[in-house]
Write an enzyme that holds these catalytic residues in place. Structure first.
Site, PDB file in Angstrom:
ATOM      1  N   GLU A 103      -8.592   3.209  -5.616  1.00 59.97           N
ATOM      2  CA  GLU A 103      -8.858   3.239  -6.928  1.00 59.97           C
ATOM      3  C   GLU A 103     -10.197   2.583  -7.432  1.00 59.97           C
ATOM      4  O   GLU A 103     -11.034   2.800  -6.842  1.00 59.97           O
ATOM      5  CB  GLU A 103      -7.583   2.280  -7.563  1.00 59.97           C
ATOM      6  CG  GLU A 103      -6.227   2.973  -6.983  1.00 59.97           C
ATOM      7  CD  GLU A 103      -5.161   2.522  -7.878  1.00 59.97           C
ATOM      8  OE1 GLU A 103      -5.176   2.369  -9.007  1.00 59.97           O
ATOM      9  OE2 GLU A 103      -3.920   2.401  -7.154  1.00 59.97           O
ATOM     10  N   ASP A 148       2.187   5.559 -14.845  1.00 58.43           N
ATOM     11  CA  ASP A 148       1.567   4.989 -13.776  1.00 58.43           C
ATOM     12  C   ASP A 148       1.700   3.387 -13.930  1.00 58.43           C
ATOM     13  O   ASP A 148       1.929   3.272 -15.047  1.00 58.43           O
ATOM     14  CB  ASP A 148       0.068   5.466 -13.561  1.00 58.43           C
ATOM     15  CG  ASP A 148      -0.542   5.235 -12.250  1.00 58.43           C
ATOM     16  OD1 ASP A 148       0.051   4.501 -11.601  1.00 58.43           O
ATOM     17  OD2 ASP A 148      -1.455   5.764 -11.961  1.00 58.43           O
TER      18      ASP A 148
HETATM   19  C1  BGC Z   1      -2.015   4.550  -8.748  1.00 60.47           C
HETATM   20  C2  BGC Z   1      -1.003   5.667  -8.398  1.00 60.47           C
HETATM   21  C3  BGC Z   1       0.049   5.118  -7.652  1.00 60.47           C
HETATM   22  C4  BGC Z   1       0.901   3.985  -8.291  1.00 60.47           C
HETATM   23  C5  BGC Z   1       1.849   3.451  -7.330  1.00 60.47           C
HETATM   24  C6  BGC Z   1      -1.248   3.193  -9.390  1.00 60.47           C
HETATM   25  O1  BGC Z   1      -2.139   2.147  -9.438  1.00 60.47           O
HETATM   26  O2  BGC Z   1      -2.764   4.989  -9.894  1.00 60.47           O
HETATM   27  O3  BGC Z   1      -1.697   6.616  -7.937  1.00 60.47           O
HETATM   28  O4  BGC Z   1       0.922   6.321  -7.388  1.00 60.47           O
HETATM   29  O5  BGC Z   1      -0.152   2.830  -8.371  1.00 60.47           O
HETATM   30  O6  BGC Z   1       1.423   2.769  -6.501  1.00 60.47           O
HETATM   31  C1  BGC Z   2      -0.451  -1.868  -5.912  1.00 58.81           C
HETATM   32  C2  BGC Z   2      -0.967  -0.385  -5.933  1.00 58.81           C
HETATM   33  C3  BGC Z   2      -1.177   0.005  -7.378  1.00 58.81           C
HETATM   34  C4  BGC Z   2      -2.259  -1.126  -7.812  1.00 58.81           C
HETATM   35  C5  BGC Z   2      -2.208  -0.773  -9.118  1.00 58.81           C
HETATM   36  C6  BGC Z   2      -1.237  -2.609  -6.292  1.00 58.81           C
HETATM   37  O1  BGC Z   2      -1.065  -4.005  -6.374  1.00 58.81           O
HETATM   38  O2  BGC Z   2      -0.131  -2.082  -4.413  1.00 58.81           O
HETATM   39  O3  BGC Z   2      -0.099   0.634  -5.640  1.00 58.81           O
HETATM   40  O4  BGC Z   2      -1.485   1.101  -7.347  1.00 58.81           O
HETATM   41  O5  BGC Z   2      -1.675  -2.619  -7.593  1.00 58.81           O
HETATM   42  O6  BGC Z   2      -2.892  -1.753 -10.043  1.00 58.81           O
END
Ligand code: BGC
Ligand code: BGC
Length: 871
Positions: free
Chosen positions: A542, A335
């Protein structure tokens, strides 16, 4: 015998042994015995996990192609395969030069950074990257790139796409065939863009609804998550009926986040799941077992820890359990920079993660340095050639099963570029079906629903005409914020659905978000027969959505006031609640005659009216089918409320939901005053954890001028006497740097709009904990105070002294003892500012993790500095 022959003999013997061992392993797996006893010396017990046959099945033709490719690939080419940068930070040229195996677009990232990117833009971008990966002009081996996206409720990053209800709503629908069909449609809308992989489904079993990703979870019930995972993966990837190939109408799927993401303490995103191995498997493992049955081709390692150990470095879970015991033969993707949290690692170097079993690094920005360091790590033996080969073998296997080697130029593939597929009417119809099936009816006193034909209806609430709000996070933007209705062409707001259904049934409707109406709005009778109020949570994703308190609109009950105002006018009120999780809404339920939970329905808001509004003959076109897949709390301290845990005392249990056929008696008034479950330990109160936690917000003020609230990443007083900025401690923007220039007096505070009654914290002898880092030595004279009411604060010179004397540049955890808080005895009942810092001197200080912690919950932290006040 000469030396050469000896070596040769040895090698042959070794080869045979390896072959035999390999065979043995394979047959052991295929037989699936329960009698094996494999107890590990770390106290782990592999037997907890089901021994399974290989998934996906090995296809000899594919395996032979992999062997041939591996034999030709250089180490550099192999390392390139395990690196996945993000679209914003990588070019097709990079893919060619570094032989990169994959790219992703993160939430809200689109081709050319254009939120309104057209289907052609997507296809052209996919084609450019694919073509670069197939370019053999430098003598490289052509290996097609795989592109991953978060299509987590439809292809939600794409302008005009069909957006389905978030998983929590789908869980309430309790409809397996529906999942399969949604998987199919999602795959088609992704495939149309030339992207071939989605990071979904999330098979988390959320067990504490404070978690900001609760809505990405189908249920607190592992059994439902298990069944859904199977259907969703089959829908996305296809069923592999005749061969191990993902057909042209399908894409690669991911089961995420492995493992225990939904079980973290207090629902903290990326936190620690403290659980026995048995619980880890029974609860959090449920979805993976089914996803593997359905041949899921990838899994994503999770940000969380299990009993203190980060999953990205967890060899036992990633390799021994997932790959060896459970037979997973696809690849494990990391991730977003998740590897950097493994002890000894940083974002641009982490052999430990690969050695633990990670097969592909998701490394959005710092991929070049990671690529170079990983190459060195292989050359210097920190990563073995065998482990690298295994990772690459798995990636090639997925690419071959996905048919990418034989698919040809992106634009020529079936479905690709078919504009009609994005937001196709059939897809929207399916999403609308999902919306109506997901609605859960909690109260319907006096049979106020369905709305009678010919009714005069007042429609109110700020979510009624708000497609962004009804879609939630992961919708065009990562957080789902910054969108307006016009950003969702083809979508229907809940309002528009209601208006048209009411009109068709011969009724009349008036929309006023604030609920204010005039008698003249309602013709002869001069008043509405009923009000429908649509309200709920603002979008988040998130950890931005982590809560400390599950009371809805804790601090400022705007929506409750609206409901009560209508109630006071004698108008029957129907509440439609937009939410990513169950919340404590006893007051809102009492202020409503009917209460419908609509979750986060997505772009097809008309699905709400399909159930709420009766047709001209007086029958609702559809009855309620939704049943709670999460227990609904009776008390504010029931954030962790699960049907299979002790002390279970919900307001509405799992599987609850009324229908028009129900014969339940009317719901009596709910208790509004005793909001806490008796005999329970008080929770921590968070003022600032990653962000200011509601009802607290960060404010600054210069001298005695007006307070200015921090909105984005920074705020400053008018003449920059104090500047506050978001900075990183362990995760993105989880701390605030406060910089006083020393030219005049300025204040930083964690402020609440309305006084907060914190007397329970006084009774529980709470302490305040925070982390501070002094960035430069200071002579400033600082006033540090806590628990301020409108007039005054408890000034704590002891704390000010401790903070200004910290050694610069290092984080320090500080415990402000209850003896200090006791100075505020009179104020606990009406706190406006949890903490305030004021100085006219130069001070450069970073703060994080500001909490009130009841004595009984205080964990021992030997590194903390405890400040006591008085004798
Ligand atoms: C998230 C994932 C996601 C990834 C890509 C991460 O921060 O935890 O669920 O697939 O970003 O965007
Ligand atoms: C991205 C997400 C990702 C997240 C994680 C964002 O900037 O767009 O996809 O999950 O950062 O830190």
């Amino acid at each position: 015998m000469n030396l050469k022959t000896v070596v040769l003999c040895l090698l042959v013997t070794l080869g045979v042994v390896v072959l035999l061992l390999g065979k043995h392993n394979q047959s052991a797996k295929e037989e699936v015995t329960d009698t094996e006893s494999i107890t590990n010396d770390n106290g782990f017990d592999l037997q907890t996990w089901p021994a399974r046959a290989m998934s996906p099945r090995r296809d000899p033709v594919i395996e032979a192609r992999i062997d041939a490719l591996l034999a030709q690939m250089s180490i550099a080419e192999k390392v390139g395969q395990i690196i996945q940068p993000e679209l914003k930070y990588v070019t097709p040229e990079d893919v060619k030069t570094y032989h990169l195996g994959s790219i992703l677009n993160g939430g809200g990232t689109t081709p050319n950074n254009d939120k309104y990117a057209s289907l052609d833009d997507w296809v052209n971008t996919a084609d450019a990257f694919y073509t670069a990966s197939m370019d053999e002009s430098d003598g490289n081996i052509a290996i097609p790139l795989i592109w991953g996206t978060d299509a987590v409720h439809g292809n939600n990053n794409v302008y005009g796409a069909t957006i389905f209800p978030h998983n929590i709503g789908l869980g309430a629908a309790n409809d397996l065939p529906l999942m399969y069909r949604i998987g199919q449609v999602t795959a088609r809308e992704v495939a149309a863009t030339g992207v071939n992989w989605t990071f979904g489904p999330t098979v988390a079993v959320a067990r504490d609804v404070r978690w900001g990703r609760t809505y990405e979870s189908y249920s607190e019930n592992p059994e439902l998550v298990n069944q859904y995972a199977r259907e969703m993966v089959r829908g996305i990837q296809g069923e592999f009926k005749n061969s191990m190939r993902v057909g042209p109408n399908h894409i690669v799927s991911t089961a995420k986040h492995f493992l225990g993401d939904g079980g973290t303490s207090m629902g903290v995103d990326r936190g620690d799941t403290v659980a026995s191995e048995w619980e880890l498997r029974q609860v959090h493992g449920a979805g993976y077992i089914a996803a593997l049955d359905a041949n899921v081709l990838t899994t994503m390692a999770s940000f969380n820890s299990w009993n203190g150990d980060k999953l990205h470095g967890h060899r036992y879970l990633l390799t021994d359990v997932l790959k060896e015991r459970m037979g997973f033969e696809g690849f494990v993707v990391g991730d977003w920079n998740g590897h950097q949290q493994v002890p000894g690692c940083h974002v641009s170097r982490c052999p430990a993660a690969i050695n633990a079993g990670l097969d592909m690094f998701m490394v959005p920005e710092h991929w070049k340095a990671l690529y170079e360091n990983t190459l060195k790590d292989v050359e210097q033996g920190h990563i073995s050639p065998a482990r690298l080969d295994d990772a690459v073998r798995r990636i090639l296997r997925v690419k071959l099963i996905a048919g990418l080697f034989d698919a040809g130029p992106v634009a020529d593939r079936p479905l690709v570029g078919d504009v009609g597929l994005i937001g196709h009417p059939d897809h929207r119809a399916l999403a609308r079906e999902a919306v109506r099936k997901s609605l859960v009816l909690l109260k319907n006193n006096g049979g106020v629903l369905p709305l009678k034909p010919g009714s005069r209806v007042l429609i109110a609430g700020d979510a009624a005409d708000n497609i962004a709000k009804q879609s939630g996070g992961w919708s065009l933007t990562w957080q789902g914020t910054g969108n307006q209705n016009s950003d969702f062409p083809g979508a229907t707001s809940i309002l528009v659905g209601l208006q048209s259904a009411i009109e068709q049934a011969g009724g009349q409707s008036l929309y006023a978000a604030d609920g204010v109406w005039e008698p003249s709005d309602f013709g002869e009778s001069g008043r509405p027969d009923v009000a429908v109020v649509v309200f709920g949570e603002e979008p988040y994703a998130e950890w931005h959505g982590d809560l400390i308190n599950i009371e809805y609109q804790y601090g400022d009950k705007r929506d409750l006031r609206l409901l009560q105002a209508l109630q006071a006018q004698g108008i029957p009120v129907v509440s439609v609640f937009i939410t990513g999780r169950p919340l404590w809404v006893n007051k809102e339920v009492n202020a409503s005659d009917a209460f419908v939970v609509a979750w986060l329905p997505g772009t097809e808001g008309a699905g709400v009216a399909d159930v709420l509004v009766a047709d001209a003959a007086g029958n609702a076109p559809f009855d309620f089918q939704g049943r709670l897949s999460f227990s609904w709390p009776k008390y504010v301290n029931q954030a962790r409320l699960n049907f299979d845990e002790t002390g279970y005392d919900p307001l509405f249990p799992l599987d609850y939901g009324l229908s028009y056929a129900s014969t339940n008696p009317p719901l009596g008034p709910l208790d509004e005053r005793n909001a806490r479950q008796p005999n329970s330990v008080l929770d921590e109160l968070w003022g600032f954890v990653s962000r200011a936690n509601a009802p607290w917000s960060i404010v600054v003020r210069e001298r005695d001028e007006a307070l200015i609230a921090m909105q984005g990443n920074s705020v400053s007083t008018p003449t920059e006497m104090l500047v506050v900025q978001s900075v990183d401690k362990v995760a993105q923007e989880d701390a605030r740097r406060l910089n006083w220039s020393g030219v005049g007096s300025a204040t930083f505070a964690l402020n609440a709009q309305v006084p907060q009654d914190l007397s329970a914290y006084q009774r529980h002898s709470a302490v305040m904990t925070l982390s501070a880092q002094l960035n430069a030595t200071t002579q400033a004279d600082v006033a540090f105070s806590v628990l301020c009411d409108a007039q005054s604060c408890a000034d704590l010179p002891e704390v000010a002294a401790a903070v200004t004397n910290l050694s610069p540049g290092a984080w320090q955890n500080i415990v402000i003892d209850s003896t200090c808080l006791a100075r505020s005895e009179q104020r606990f009942a009406g706190v406006r500012q949890l903490l305030a810092i004021r100085t006219d001197g130069e001070l450069d200080l970073t703060l994080a993790d500001i909490k009130l912690v009841p004595q009984a919950r205080l964990m021992e932290d030997p590194s903390a500095l405890t400040v006591r006040c008085g004798g």
